[in-house]
Motif scaffolding. Structure first.
Motif, short mmCIF file in Angstrom:
data_model
loop_
_atom_site.label_atom_id
_atom_site.label_comp_id
_atom_site.label_asym_id
_atom_site.label_seq_id
_atom_site.Cartn_x
_atom_site.Cartn_y
_atom_site.Cartn_z
N ILE A 98 13.41 -5.37 -4.13
CA ILE A 98 12.36 -5.38 -3.11
C ILE A 98 12.43 -4.07 -2.34
N SER A 99 11.31 -3.34 -2.31
CA SER A 99 11.24 -2.09 -1.57
C SER A 99 10.55 -2.33 -0.24
N ILE A 100 11.14 -1.85 0.84
CA ILE A 100 10.57 -1.98 2.19
C ILE A 100 10.03 -0.62 2.61
N TYR A 101 8.77 -0.62 3.07
CA TYR A 101 8.11 0.63 3.47
C TYR A 101 7.62 0.54 4.91
N ASP A 102 7.56 1.70 5.54
CA ASP A 102 6.85 1.85 6.81
C ASP A 102 5.36 1.95 6.47
N THR A 103 4.54 1.08 7.03
CA THR A 103 3.13 1.03 6.62
C THR A 103 2.33 2.24 7.11
N SER A 104 2.80 2.91 8.15
CA SER A 104 2.08 4.08 8.66
C SER A 104 2.34 5.31 7.79
N SER A 105 3.61 5.58 7.52
CA SER A 105 3.97 6.79 6.77
C SER A 105 4.07 6.57 5.27
N LYS A 106 4.12 5.27 4.84
CA LYS A 106 4.32 4.88 3.43
C LYS A 106 5.70 5.31 2.91
N SER A 107 6.60 5.65 3.82
CA SER A 107 7.95 6.05 3.40
C SER A 107 8.82 4.81 3.19
N LYS A 108 9.71 4.90 2.20
CA LYS A 108 10.59 3.77 1.89
C LYS A 108 11.73 3.70 2.89
N ILE A 109 11.91 2.52 3.48
CA ILE A 109 12.96 2.31 4.47
C ILE A 109 14.23 1.76 3.82
N ALA A 110 14.04 0.79 2.92
CA ALA A 110 15.20 0.11 2.33
C ALA A 110 14.87 -0.40 0.94
N LEU A 111 15.91 -0.56 0.13
CA LEU A 111 15.82 -1.16 -1.18
C LEU A 111 16.75 -2.38 -1.21
N LEU A 112 16.16 -3.56 -1.44
CA LEU A 112 16.92 -4.81 -1.42
C LEU A 112 17.24 -5.21 -2.86
N LYS A 113 18.52 -5.25 -3.21
CA LYS A 113 18.95 -5.54 -4.57
C LYS A 113 19.63 -6.89 -4.67
N GLY A 114 19.36 -7.62 -5.76
CA GLY A 114 20.06 -8.87 -5.98
C GLY A 114 19.25 -9.98 -6.61
N GLN A 115 17.91 -9.81 -6.70
CA GLN A 115 17.09 -10.84 -7.32
C GLN A 115 17.49 -11.01 -8.79
N LYS A 116 17.58 -12.25 -9.24
CA LYS A 116 18.04 -12.53 -10.59
C LYS A 116 16.89 -12.69 -11.60
N SER A 117 15.69 -13.01 -11.11
CA SER A 117 14.56 -13.24 -12.01
C SER A 117 13.27 -12.86 -11.31
N THR A 118 12.14 -13.15 -11.95
CA THR A 118 10.84 -12.70 -11.45
C THR A 118 10.57 -13.23 -10.05
N LEU A 119 10.34 -12.32 -9.14
CA LEU A 119 10.14 -12.67 -7.73
C LEU A 119 8.77 -13.28 -7.52
N ASN A 120 8.69 -14.35 -6.70
CA ASN A 120 7.39 -14.96 -6.45
C ASN A 120 7.00 -15.05 -4.97
N THR A 121 7.98 -15.06 -4.06
CA THR A 121 7.66 -15.21 -2.64
C THR A 121 8.58 -14.36 -1.78
N ILE A 122 7.98 -13.65 -0.82
CA ILE A 122 8.74 -12.93 0.21
C ILE A 122 8.18 -13.35 1.57
N ILE A 123 9.07 -13.61 2.53
CA ILE A 123 8.65 -13.98 3.88
C ILE A 123 9.47 -13.21 4.90
N PHE A 124 8.80 -12.53 5.83
CA PHE A 124 9.48 -11.95 6.98
C PHE A 124 9.63 -13.02 8.06
N LYS A 125 10.86 -13.21 8.55
CA LYS A 125 11.06 -14.09 9.71
C LYS A 125 10.74 -13.33 11.00
#
Length: 318
Positions: free
Chosen positions: A269-296
């Motif tokens: 999962i790549s996290i971006y700043d929506t204004s600059s489109k720059s990548k903030i973070a790369l989240l590693k660890g998903q084991k299979s095809t991703l279907n849902t992401i939720i920000f708390k």
């Protein structure tokens, strides 16, 4: 000289990207098909005929709600696949397959289970969400939007948005508007109370948009064309971030200052700043095809793949 400076700046951006692993995991009895967050309650739909409710603050399962088993096309008894769920107060919504002709079953649970729609109604609904205590928004395979009156079990309207196959929808915060995505790449912003198309968002995706999110006047789209699209709903203007693989998931933070996309074949999962489109973070660890992401919130996320592990992330992780 310009090329050297540009290379140096790009290197700095890559260097600044933080790589993170999950801070916690939630193990589910089945494969996760959908997931919603309401305050501290995380509701997870599975392919084993039930939903699981977790208190994310106390890290414990608080409830499981089951629906009846179904018969498959061979006549064998099996758990129904719950493909969409939602929660409103003490009410839970469970949309599942029926095992008959591709038609859907829709259940409402509040102290006991009540069936709103069955295979006999011959409806091919893919996604359902509460609007209020009395109404449910439905997304059909045929890319129709409908508003269901719960008490009377009747639709107040049904509107065909396009001839393309439905993919996903996402409501805004006050549930007055919803954005629908489909296989054409065009996103339709719809007025919930009437089904009227308010705006078309197009030009950033040229193929199926698997998932969408809608926060703080911004829409994000996860595209089969390897494009993570971003639109300002008011102006209908947009842009996209190029990935290296089909993008199956997306989510916006509550302020829409951050966006998450699954940008590569490893389901990172790549996290971006929506204004600059720059990548903030790369989240590693998903084991299979991703279907849902939720920000708390702005820094904490949940993600689910086609497996039995829900992952918990913190962008402020040390």
């Amino acid at each position: 000289m310009k090329k050297i400076v540009l290379y140096y700046l790009c290197s700095m951006v890559v260097f600044a990207t933080t790589t993170l692993m999950p801070v916690d995991t939630i193990e589910v009895n089945g494969t996760t098909k959908d997931m919603v967050l309401d305050g501290t309650r995380l509701v997870i739909a599975t392919d084993m005929g039930h939903i699981e409710v977790y208190d994310v603050e106390h890290k414990e399962k608080t409830q499981e709600i089951y629906i009846p088993d179904i018969k498959d096309f061979m006549g064998d008894i099996m758990p129904a696949r719950v493909m969409s769920t939602d929660v409103l107060g003490e009410k839970y919504l469970l949309l599942s397959d029926s095992g008959k002709g591709g038609y859907s079953n829709l259940y409402l649970y509040e102290n006991n289970l009540m069936q709103l729609l069955s295979a006999d109604d011959k409806e091919t609904i893919i996604k359902a969400r509460f609007i209020d205590d009395s109404h449910i928004l439905l997304g059909y395979l045929s890319n129709e939007v409908a508003l269901l009156d719960i008490k009377n079990k009747k639709e107040l309207y049904r509107v065909q948005l396009s001839e393309s196959k439905f993919s996903d929808f996402a409501l805004n915060e006050d549930k007055t508007q919803v954005v629908f995505s489909c296989e054409s790449g065009v996103l339709n912003v719809v007025e919930v109370k009437s089904g009227k198309i308010l705006k078309e968002l197009k030009g950033q995706n040229v193929d199926n948009v698997y998932r969408v999110d809608f926060k703080n006047g911004m829409v994000s789209g996860a595209g089969q064309d390897q494009r993570g699209s971003l639109y300002d709903v008011k102006s209908a203007k947009g842009d996209y971030i190029k990935g290296s693989f089909l993008i199956y998931g997306t989510a916006l933070s509550p302020s829409a200052s951050k966006v998450a996309f699954s940008m590569d074949e490893k389901n990172n999962i790549s996290i971006y700043d929506t204004s600059s489109k720059s990548k903030i973070a790369l989240l590693k660890g998903q084991k299979s095809t991703l279907n849902t992401i939720i920000f708390k919130d702005e820094n904490r996320l949940f993600s689910a793949s086609d497996d039995n592990t829900v992952m918990v992330w913190n962008l402020n992780q040390k």
